[in-house]
Design an enzyme around this catalytic site. Structure first.
Site, short mmCIF file in Angstrom:
data_model
loop_
_atom_site.label_atom_id
_atom_site.label_comp_id
_atom_site.label_asym_id
_atom_site.label_seq_id
_atom_site.Cartn_x
_atom_site.Cartn_y
_atom_site.Cartn_z
N ASP A 1 45.02 40.64 27.06
CA ASP A 1 44.88 40.40 25.63
C ASP A 1 46.11 40.91 24.87
O ASP A 1 46.26 40.65 23.68
CB ASP A 1 43.59 40.99 25.09
CG ASP A 1 43.46 42.49 25.30
OD1 ASP A 1 44.34 43.09 25.94
OD2 ASP A 1 42.47 43.07 24.80
N SER A 2 47.01 41.57 25.59
CA SER A 2 48.32 41.91 25.03
C SER A 2 49.07 40.66 24.59
O SER A 2 50.05 40.75 23.84
CB SER A 2 49.15 42.69 26.06
OG SER A 2 49.16 42.02 27.31
N ASP B 1 41.69 38.92 30.67
CA ASP B 1 41.06 39.94 29.83
C ASP B 1 39.97 39.33 28.96
O ASP B 1 40.14 38.23 28.40
CB ASP B 1 42.11 40.56 28.90
CG ASP B 1 42.57 41.93 29.33
OD1 ASP B 1 41.84 42.60 30.08
OD2 ASP B 1 43.67 42.34 28.91
N LYS C 1 38.66 41.08 33.25
CA LYS C 1 38.84 42.52 33.05
C LYS C 1 38.24 42.92 31.71
O LYS C 1 38.39 42.20 30.72
CB LYS C 1 40.33 42.91 33.07
CG LYS C 1 40.56 44.42 32.88
CD LYS C 1 42.02 44.80 33.05
CE LYS C 1 42.85 44.50 31.82
NZ LYS C 1 42.45 45.32 30.64
N GLU D 1 37.56 46.53 29.09
CA GLU D 1 37.77 47.94 28.85
C GLU D 1 36.43 48.64 29.04
O GLU D 1 35.44 48.28 28.41
CB GLU D 1 38.34 48.16 27.45
CG GLU D 1 39.74 47.57 27.32
CD GLU D 1 40.42 47.92 26.02
OE1 GLU D 1 39.88 48.74 25.24
OE2 GLU D 1 41.52 47.39 25.78
N GLU E 1 45.13 53.63 32.35
CA GLU E 1 46.28 53.58 31.43
C GLU E 1 46.46 54.90 30.71
O GLU E 1 45.52 55.49 30.19
CB GLU E 1 46.10 52.46 30.40
CG GLU E 1 47.27 52.37 29.43
CD GLU E 1 47.27 51.12 28.57
OE1 GLU E 1 48.19 50.99 27.75
OE2 GLU E 1 46.36 50.28 28.74
#
Length: 279
Positions: free
Chosen positions: A53-54, A92, A122, A124, A191
């Site tokens: 999502d970056s 993401d 993925k 979080e 991270e």
């Protein structure tokens, strides 16, 4: 047909069980990808490509990942899948697409996998996400967790800063790792944590850890490709620059502009000519 459109020889696609089996073995090589041409370049060298999502910040110029939508992730996931033939491609899940309930997460993850053809998603994964991971994994959605510094939670967590520097915060990250692994994630991104914490987590959980700003103690490494290639002026502390693409691109474009203005481009080499008459 251009060279870019030729299909490469089909290779066996890396799967989630393949990644999990690499625990404690040769380090996993992972990078982000957002489009087909870059995915095609990265694919032969990588075990895993993450459509992160970056993309919101790297490609779309957003200030954070919070504004990224599910449709954006699907669009970029489709593009990467057209370029990658061997690496596992994970997409993401963006902010707001999985937090409401396990059922919401499954429905959106199933849509991502069906519409992109990717091999994993993925999320979080704070401890609150364990039930969601368990629900999806039980329904054949391969899940990668993400602990430590969680960009989607940066506004609530006080910004983009390293995690685990106090004893309470350290225990929270360990609890996130244990909950994520126990719930059924096949790998965990760690991270922004100190080396000793990354090592403790890596030695404790039975799935591979993939570090970003978490030292070489992890089972693999991932970076944002554009950071590694030197596209932006600012480089995070944990990034090693392997190129200065911004500087080289600037020089190339400046030369192109100069050639256009002095009419040295296009030259006769770049101009079509009429065929000679057979008569």
């Amino acid at each position: 047909m251009s060279a870019q459109s030729k299909s490469p020889t089909k290779a066996r696609r890396i799967t989630a069980p393949d990644i999990r089996a690499r625990k404690g073995g040769e380090p996993l090589v992972c990078l982000t990808a957002y489009d087909a041409p870059m995915a095609r370049i990265l694919d032969p060298h990588c075990d895993l490509l993450l459509v992160g999502d970056s993309v919101g910040m790297v490609v779309h110029g957003l200030d954070s990942t919070v504004g990224v939508t599910l449709d954006m992730m699907i669009l970029h996931g489709q593009a990467v899948m057209r370029g990658a033939r061997q690496a596992l491609v994970a997409v993401d899940m963006p902010f707001g697409s999985y937090e409401q309930s396990p059922e919401q997460a499954f429905a959106n993850a199933a849509r991502v996998m069906a519409e992109t053809g990717c091999q994993a998603i993925k999320i979080e994964s704070g401890t609150y996400a364990a039930d969601t991971i368990r629900f999806m994994a039980a329904r054949s959605i391969p899940v990668i967790g993400h602990i430590g510094l969680r960009p989607q939670a940066a506004l609530a967590d006080g910004g983009f800063r390293a995690k685990g520097r106090t004893q309470a915060e350290r225990q929270r990250v360990i609890d996130e790792a244990l909950a994520t692994a126990e719930a059924g994630a096949f790998a965990i991104v760690i991270e922004g944590v100190a080396e000793d914490l990354a090592r403790e987590i890596t030695e404790t959980v039975d799935v591979p850890t993939i570090g970003i700003g978490a030292s070489a103690a992890c089972d693999g490494q991932i970076l944002v490709t554009q950071d590694m290639l030197g596209v932006f002026d600012w480089t995070p502390k944990f990034v090693k620059r392997y190129d200065n693409m911004a500087e080289r691109t600037d020089a190339a474009v400046a030369q192109f502009a100069s050639d256009v203005r002095d009419r040295s481009f296009p030259s006769q080499r770049e101009v079509y000519t009429m065929k000679r008459s057979d008569g």
